[in-house]
Design a protein around this motif. Structure first.
Motif, PDB file in Angstrom:
ATOM      1  N   GLN A  15      -5.121  -1.665  -3.362  1.00  0.00           N
ATOM      2  CA  GLN A  15      -5.936  -0.763  -3.715  1.00  0.00           C
ATOM      3  C   GLN A  15      -5.567   0.618  -2.729  1.00  0.00           C
ATOM      4  OE1 GLN A  15      -8.666  -0.543  -5.742  1.00  0.00           O
ATOM      5  NE2 GLN A  15      -7.878  -2.499  -6.523  1.00  0.00           N
ATOM      6  N   CYS A  16      -4.653   0.283  -1.751  1.00  0.00           N
ATOM      7  CA  CYS A  16      -4.021   1.274  -0.913  1.00  0.00           C
ATOM      8  C   CYS A  16      -3.022   2.042  -1.824  1.00  0.00           C
ATOM      9  CB  CYS A  16      -3.497   1.037   0.364  1.00  0.00           C
ATOM     10  SG  CYS A  16      -2.574  -0.190   0.379  1.00  0.00           S
ATOM     11  N   ALA A  17      -2.284   1.324  -2.464  1.00  0.00           N
ATOM     12  CA  ALA A  17      -1.069   1.722  -3.100  1.00  0.00           C
ATOM     13  C   ALA A  17      -1.439   2.397  -4.609  1.00  0.00           C
ATOM     14  CB  ALA A  17      -0.183   0.774  -3.687  1.00  0.00           C
ATOM     15  N   LEU A  18      -2.666   2.240  -5.136  1.00  0.00           N
ATOM     16  CA  LEU A  18      -3.310   2.743  -6.272  1.00  0.00           C
ATOM     17  C   LEU A  18      -3.759   4.086  -5.834  1.00  0.00           C
ATOM     18  CD1 LEU A  18      -4.993  -0.462  -7.978  1.00  0.00           C
ATOM     19  CD2 LEU A  18      -3.057   1.181  -8.865  1.00  0.00           C
ATOM     20  N   THR A  19      -4.449   4.058  -4.617  1.00  0.00           N
ATOM     21  CA  THR A  19      -5.239   5.075  -4.293  1.00  0.00           C
ATOM     22  C   THR A  19      -4.154   6.609  -3.706  1.00  0.00           C
ATOM     23  OG1 THR A  19      -7.309   3.879  -3.519  1.00  0.00           O
ATOM     24  CG2 THR A  19      -7.191   6.068  -3.005  1.00  0.00           C
ATOM     25  N   ALA A  20      -3.245   5.884  -2.906  1.00  0.00           N
ATOM     26  CA  ALA A  20      -2.335   6.663  -2.223  1.00  0.00           C
ATOM     27  C   ALA A  20      -0.756   6.431  -2.441  1.00  0.00           C
ATOM     28  CB  ALA A  20      -2.692   7.078  -0.935  1.00  0.00           C
ATOM     29  N   PRO A  21      -0.411   6.517  -3.631  1.00  0.00           N
ATOM     30  CA  PRO A  21       0.899   5.976  -4.138  1.00  0.00           C
ATOM     31  C   PRO A  21       2.080   6.656  -3.503  1.00  0.00           C
ATOM     32  CG  PRO A  21       0.137   7.029  -5.881  1.00  0.00           C
ATOM     33  CD  PRO A  21      -0.979   6.919  -4.935  1.00  0.00           C
ATOM     34  N   ASP A  22       1.589   7.864  -2.974  1.00  0.00           N
ATOM     35  CA  ASP A  22       2.826   8.618  -2.134  1.00  0.00           C
ATOM     36  C   ASP A  22       2.882   8.238  -0.688  1.00  0.00           C
ATOM     37  OD1 ASP A  22       0.177   9.782  -1.889  1.00  0.00           O
ATOM     38  OD2 ASP A  22       0.800  11.695  -0.925  1.00  0.00           O
ATOM     39  N   VAL A  23       2.040   7.162  -0.158  1.00  0.00           N
ATOM     40  CA  VAL A  23       2.215   6.614   1.129  1.00  0.00           C
ATOM     41  C   VAL A  23       2.161   5.276   1.253  1.00  0.00           C
ATOM     42  CG1 VAL A  23       0.655   6.589   3.461  1.00  0.00           C
ATOM     43  CG2 VAL A  23       0.713   8.825   1.957  1.00  0.00           C
ATOM     44  N   PHE A  24       1.642   4.684   0.279  1.00  0.00           N
ATOM     45  CA  PHE A  24       1.567   3.000   0.318  1.00  0.00           C
ATOM     46  C   PHE A  24       2.493   2.462  -0.857  1.00  0.00           C
ATOM     47  CE2 PHE A  24      -2.063   4.578   2.649  1.00  0.00           C
ATOM     48  CZ  PHE A  24      -2.017   3.672   3.713  1.00  0.00           C
ATOM     49  N   THR A  25       2.898   1.370  -0.707  1.00  0.00           N
ATOM     50  CA  THR A  25       3.455   0.561  -1.741  1.00  0.00           C
ATOM     51  C   THR A  25       3.209  -1.088  -1.252  1.00  0.00           C
ATOM     52  OG1 THR A  25       5.386   0.256  -3.124  1.00  0.00           O
ATOM     53  CG2 THR A  25       5.850   0.368  -0.789  1.00  0.00           C
ATOM     54  N   GLN A  26       3.821  -1.845  -2.251  1.00  0.00           N
ATOM     55  CA  GLN A  26       3.555  -3.328  -2.131  1.00  0.00           C
ATOM     56  C   GLN A  26       4.945  -3.942  -2.031  1.00  0.00           C
ATOM     57  OE1 GLN A  26       0.478  -3.798  -5.219  1.00  0.00           O
ATOM     58  NE2 GLN A  26      -0.432  -5.109  -3.646  1.00  0.00           N
ATOM     59  N   ASP A  27       5.202  -4.669  -0.927  1.00  0.00           N
ATOM     60  CA  ASP A  27       6.616  -5.389  -0.946  1.00  0.00           C
ATOM     61  C   ASP A  27       6.658  -6.456  -2.021  1.00  0.00           C
ATOM     62  OD1 ASP A  27       5.288  -7.815  -0.081  1.00  0.00           O
ATOM     63  OD2 ASP A  27       5.335  -7.395   1.895  1.00  0.00           O
ATOM     64  N   ASP A  28       7.794  -7.204  -2.045  1.00  0.00           N
ATOM     65  CA  ASP A  28       8.177  -8.102  -2.957  1.00  0.00           C
ATOM     66  C   ASP A  28       7.018  -9.251  -3.171  1.00  0.00           C
ATOM     67  OD1 ASP A  28      10.306  -6.697  -3.596  1.00  0.00           O
ATOM     68  OD2 ASP A  28      11.614  -7.776  -2.323  1.00  0.00           O
ATOM     69  N   GLY A  30       3.877  -8.761  -2.632  1.00  0.00           N
ATOM     70  CA  GLY A  30       2.718  -8.156  -3.164  1.00  0.00           C
ATOM     71  C   GLY A  30       1.656  -7.466  -1.813  1.00  0.00           C
ATOM     72  N   TYR A  31       2.365  -7.379  -0.672  1.00  0.00           N
ATOM     73  CA  TYR A  31       1.465  -7.182   0.284  1.00  0.00           C
ATOM     74  C   TYR A  31       1.886  -5.685   0.551  1.00  0.00           C
ATOM     75  CZ  TYR A  31       0.511 -12.039   1.079  1.00  0.00           C
ATOM     76  OH  TYR A  31      -0.347 -13.420   1.005  1.00  0.00           O
ATOM     77  N   SER A  32       0.781  -4.995   0.866  1.00  0.00           N
ATOM     78  CA  SER A  32       0.859  -3.578   1.491  1.00  0.00           C
ATOM     79  C   SER A  32       1.758  -3.257   2.496  1.00  0.00           C
ATOM     80  CB  SER A  32      -0.549  -3.010   1.589  1.00  0.00           C
ATOM     81  OG  SER A  32      -1.285  -3.313   0.337  1.00  0.00           O
ATOM     82  N   GLU A  33       2.475  -2.247   2.215  1.00  0.00           N
ATOM     83  CA  GLU A  33       3.271  -1.423   3.448  1.00  0.00           C
ATOM     84  C   GLU A  33       3.310   0.026   3.232  1.00  0.00           C
ATOM     85  OE1 GLU A  33       6.985  -3.369   2.834  1.00  0.00           O
ATOM     86  OE2 GLU A  33       7.602  -2.063   1.346  1.00  0.00           O
ATOM     87  N   VAL A  34       3.564   0.520   4.509  1.00  0.00           N
ATOM     88  CA  VAL A  34       3.772   2.097   4.340  1.00  0.00           C
ATOM     89  C   VAL A  34       5.231   2.455   3.775  1.00  0.00           C
ATOM     90  CG1 VAL A  34       3.476   4.246   5.772  1.00  0.00           C
ATOM     91  CG2 VAL A  34       1.826   2.244   6.113  1.00  0.00           C
ATOM     92  N   LEU A  35       5.071   3.341   2.941  1.00  0.00           N
ATOM     93  CA  LEU A  35       6.584   3.888   2.724  1.00  0.00           C
ATOM     94  C   LEU A  35       7.235   4.392   3.716  1.00  0.00           C
ATOM     95  CD1 LEU A  35       5.542   5.754  -0.964  1.00  0.00           C
ATOM     96  CD2 LEU A  35       7.031   3.599  -0.640  1.00  0.00           C
ATOM     97  N   PRO A  36       8.606   4.276   3.823  1.00  0.00           N
ATOM     98  CA  PRO A  36       9.566   4.693   4.796  1.00  0.00           C
ATOM     99  C   PRO A  36       9.339   6.309   4.813  1.00  0.00           C
ATOM    100  CG  PRO A  36      10.907   3.238   3.579  1.00  0.00           C
ATOM    101  CD  PRO A  36       9.585   3.409   2.703  1.00  0.00           C
ATOM    102  N   GLY A  37       9.109   6.827   6.019  1.00  0.00           N
ATOM    103  CA  GLY A  37       9.066   8.481   6.225  1.00  0.00           C
ATOM    104  C   GLY A  37       7.536   8.806   6.212  1.00  0.00           C
ATOM    105  N   ARG A  38       6.659   7.835   5.582  1.00  0.00           N
ATOM    106  CA  ARG A  38       5.078   8.398   5.382  1.00  0.00           C
ATOM    107  C   ARG A  38       4.284   7.455   6.507  1.00  0.00           C
ATOM    108  NH1 ARG A  38       4.504  12.322   1.752  1.00  0.00           N
ATOM    109  NH2 ARG A  38       6.267  12.202   0.390  1.00  0.00           N
ATOM    110  N   GLU A  39       4.996   7.211   7.769  1.00  0.00           N
ATOM    111  CA  GLU A  39       4.052   6.426   8.657  1.00  0.00           C
ATOM    112  C   GLU A  39       2.944   7.199   9.189  1.00  0.00           C
ATOM    113  OE1 GLU A  39       7.411   6.587   8.547  1.00  0.00           O
ATOM    114  OE2 GLU A  39       8.100   4.626   8.310  1.00  0.00           O
TER     115      GLU A  39
END
Length: 66
Positions: A15-28, A30-39
């Motif tokens: 849900q985080c990656a869907l809501t704010a894809p410019d900040v969150f993504t999912q790792d290989d 499927g777990y969420s992580e913050v995009l590099p530089g967007r901490e």
């Protein structure tokens, strides 16, 4: 301060990656992580909404972010 994701709590709902894809993504796995530089949220107004959208509350956002 930085956005935190509790990896032990995250269930990979994405849900985080869907809501704010410019900040969150999912790792290989499927777990969420913050995009590099967007901490720090990268100025995204949707960071707090993404944290609220997490069904298990795995995301912490400091008051100074978003």
């Amino acid at each position: 301060m930085r956005i935190g994701i509790d990896k032990d709590t995250c269930i990979g709902a994405g849900q985080c990656a869907l809501t704010a894809p410019d900040v969150f993504t999912q790792d290989d796995d499927g777990y969420s992580e913050v995009l590099p530089g967007r901490e720090d949220g990268g100025g995204s107004p949707l960071v707090r909404e993404a944290a609220r959208a997490c069904p298990v509350g795995a995301i912490s956002v400091p008051r100074t972010v978003g």
